[in-house]
Design an enzyme around this catalytic site. Sequence first.
Site, PDB file in Angstrom:
ATOM      1  N   SER A   1       0.843  -1.186   0.000  1.00  0.00           N
ATOM      2  CA  SER A   1       0.000   0.000   0.000  1.00  0.00           C
ATOM      3  C   SER A   1       0.889   1.250   0.000  1.00  0.00           C
ATOM      4  O   SER A   1       1.681   1.439  -0.915  1.00  0.00           O
ATOM      5  CB  SER A   1      -0.952  -0.046   1.196  1.00  0.00           C
ATOM      6  OG  SER A   1      -1.979   0.889   1.059  1.00  0.00           O
TER       7      SER A   1
ATOM      8  N   ASP B   1      -9.994  -4.037  -5.020  1.00  0.00           N
ATOM      9  CA  ASP B   1      -9.375  -3.122  -4.058  1.00  0.00           C
ATOM     10  C   ASP B   1      -9.992  -1.729  -4.189  1.00  0.00           C
ATOM     11  O   ASP B   1      -9.904  -1.099  -5.240  1.00  0.00           O
ATOM     12  CB  ASP B   1      -7.862  -3.057  -4.312  1.00  0.00           C
ATOM     13  CG  ASP B   1      -7.110  -2.414  -3.167  1.00  0.00           C
ATOM     14  OD1 ASP B   1      -7.722  -1.677  -2.374  1.00  0.00           O
ATOM     15  OD2 ASP B   1      -5.887  -2.644  -3.069  1.00  0.00           O
TER      16      ASP B   1
ATOM     17  N   HIS C   1      -7.879  -5.192  -1.044  1.00  0.00           N
ATOM     18  CA  HIS C   1      -6.635  -4.632  -0.529  1.00  0.00           C
ATOM     19  C   HIS C   1      -5.837  -5.623   0.309  1.00  0.00           C
ATOM     20  O   HIS C   1      -4.608  -5.601   0.295  1.00  0.00           O
ATOM     21  CB  HIS C   1      -6.961  -3.392   0.309  1.00  0.00           C
ATOM     22  CG  HIS C   1      -5.813  -2.465   0.504  1.00  0.00           C
ATOM     23  ND1 HIS C   1      -5.167  -1.828  -0.539  1.00  0.00           N
ATOM     24  CD2 HIS C   1      -5.177  -2.047   1.628  1.00  0.00           C
ATOM     25  CE1 HIS C   1      -4.206  -1.067  -0.067  1.00  0.00           C
ATOM     26  NE2 HIS C   1      -4.179  -1.183   1.244  1.00  0.00           N
TER      27      HIS C   1
END
Length: 664
Positions: free
Chosen positions: A515, A600, A635
Amino acid sequence: MHGDPRSDDWFWLRERDDPEVLAHLRAENAYSEAWFAPLAGLRQRLYDEMVGRIQEDDEDPPWRKNGWWYASRTRKGAQYEEHFRRRGAPDGPEQPLLDLNRLAEGKPFLQLGTFKVSPDTRLLAYALDETGGLDYTLRVRDLETGADLDFLVEKTAGAAWAADSRTLFWLTQDEARRSHRLWRQRLLDGSPAVLVHEEPDELYWLGLGKTRDERWIVLDSASKDTSDLRVIDAARPEAPPRLVLPRRTGVEMALDHRQGRFYLLINDTGRNFRLVETDAADPSLEHARELIAHRPEVMLEDVDLFAHHMVVQERDRGAQRLRVVDLDSGETHHIALPESVCAAGGEINAEFDTSTFRFAYTSLVTPHSIYDYDMATRVLTLVKRQPVLGGYDPAHYRSTQIMAPAPDGTEVPVSLVWREDRRAGTPQPLLLYGYGAYGHPMDVYFSVSRVSLLDRGVVFAIAHVRGGGDRGRTWYDAGKLAHKANSFDDFVACAQALVERGWTTPRQLIIEGGSAGGLLVAAAANRRPDLFRAVVAEVPFVDVINTMLDESLPLTVGEFLEWGNPKLEADYRTMRAYSPYDNLRAADYPGYFLRAGLNDSQVPYWEAAKFAQKLRALKTNEAPVLLHVNLDAGHGGASGRYDALRERAQTLAFMLAMWGLAGA
């Protein structure tokens, strides 16, 4: 833009509903699988090693609330946990609550969000995400019958029960997945849902909770640097929310309650927060009593409030401390933690009138552990240490922390762990991990999968760069917005220090981040491609400018306070200097393994997909560029525990192959 010409040859990859895009992603996955084909045996060995270390039939320590003991278990071969409770005692009659394995049947993804039992213990409000895109659907189950009520709300983000055990509050999200509305409904009598409060400002997200004594329902509205609080008397659920303190730009706060007093954690006098108490009937900072003053070197991270004690979680120049305060006598003491470099924080502490504080503990060599601490007698009891099977012995491993000098002279901590009998004092393969954003500390932690690297002679390190909260709120401030370059300078400095001090060499150094950590490692590799052997970037935030220009995406507007707004020229220039996608150039690059999730909602899959295409077009060497897109997840990757281990086995196989250790 701002005088810069901009073009994007791979913009078309954003068109998720275009069949050509899905075909392209499947082709990327096939390309990666072809590269990994010779490593099939290694991937299976790694997977078997990791499964062999976990206790597949396992049960979490139970916690007590309103006469029931709640717990969850996993069974051998099952992907998900079962939730249940026992009446009266930890070994009392068992009642099933939720079996996520049954709920996941026929679904590629499942994640449990909200799990709230009503005060009378009859109803359970729970929420499930079946896509990985944070698309939670809220339901209510009658625990006496085991059947769900005729109640279903989509796009939810939290829930809380009123004292009557029939009135439920919950939050819903807008199209950008921002939690912005609070609703209330009295269940079982046909009453309609009522809109209680709405947050119109796109910078602010609503959060919903309850004080530990269950006296107040708490609604917070927070941006990245400002918040306010409203409360609703849990015994009067139809009363309108009452503002505790007016919103002030740059001031954040959190609240709990005891004996008619609000305890406020607030950063109005300094970035590292202070603690005050004020009259709950007429809250005011002017008439508040300061319990803990702001300290420049100590971050006041959290406060757990109980009937007669409170536990203060502090971070003193990076070191975590748990301080207990006896609220009757005023006496204060610290809980003695077993190791100096460790991570510790409150676990589930559902009961208010108790002398027991439960906390989680881990280190680079100590598995996740649960302790109960008697705040009155000062007795510390180990409740459970996560078993690590297969002969793991922490005595065979060593950890330390060094300091790396950043270009501006700042000392940046680096935590390391290695297997002692695999360390000969010469450079060896090393994995450097980092994050560095949102003020989130990258604390040390134990990993079952990491043992497979350590046992093969790999050193693992964490770079505690600015932008994270590793050394308090000022550490965060020094690595965000206009100061974001400090995060990348720090990470490169940590890598350079590890090379200079003989821990590793550039040919043996792999870096990993996910991320915002994916941004960190990709930006570092752009700056110093010669310093790294390979990069693992998971759901990486690498297309910074294009993403921050798209205000229809879930996080963009709120993230202006973290990254800046590229429509403003000064912010654009800052981003343009580091955005990994915009700074790729013709050069010899490290090998890359990128992971993404089709669903995501936090970092869209196309960031990694576009980055892979552009990198292949520009790099001047034969290093691999691999992309794997999980077409059924978001995610966090795969939701099932065995599926997640298979994903990790693939990642470790990539690393070992790049180190030349595929046969190890």
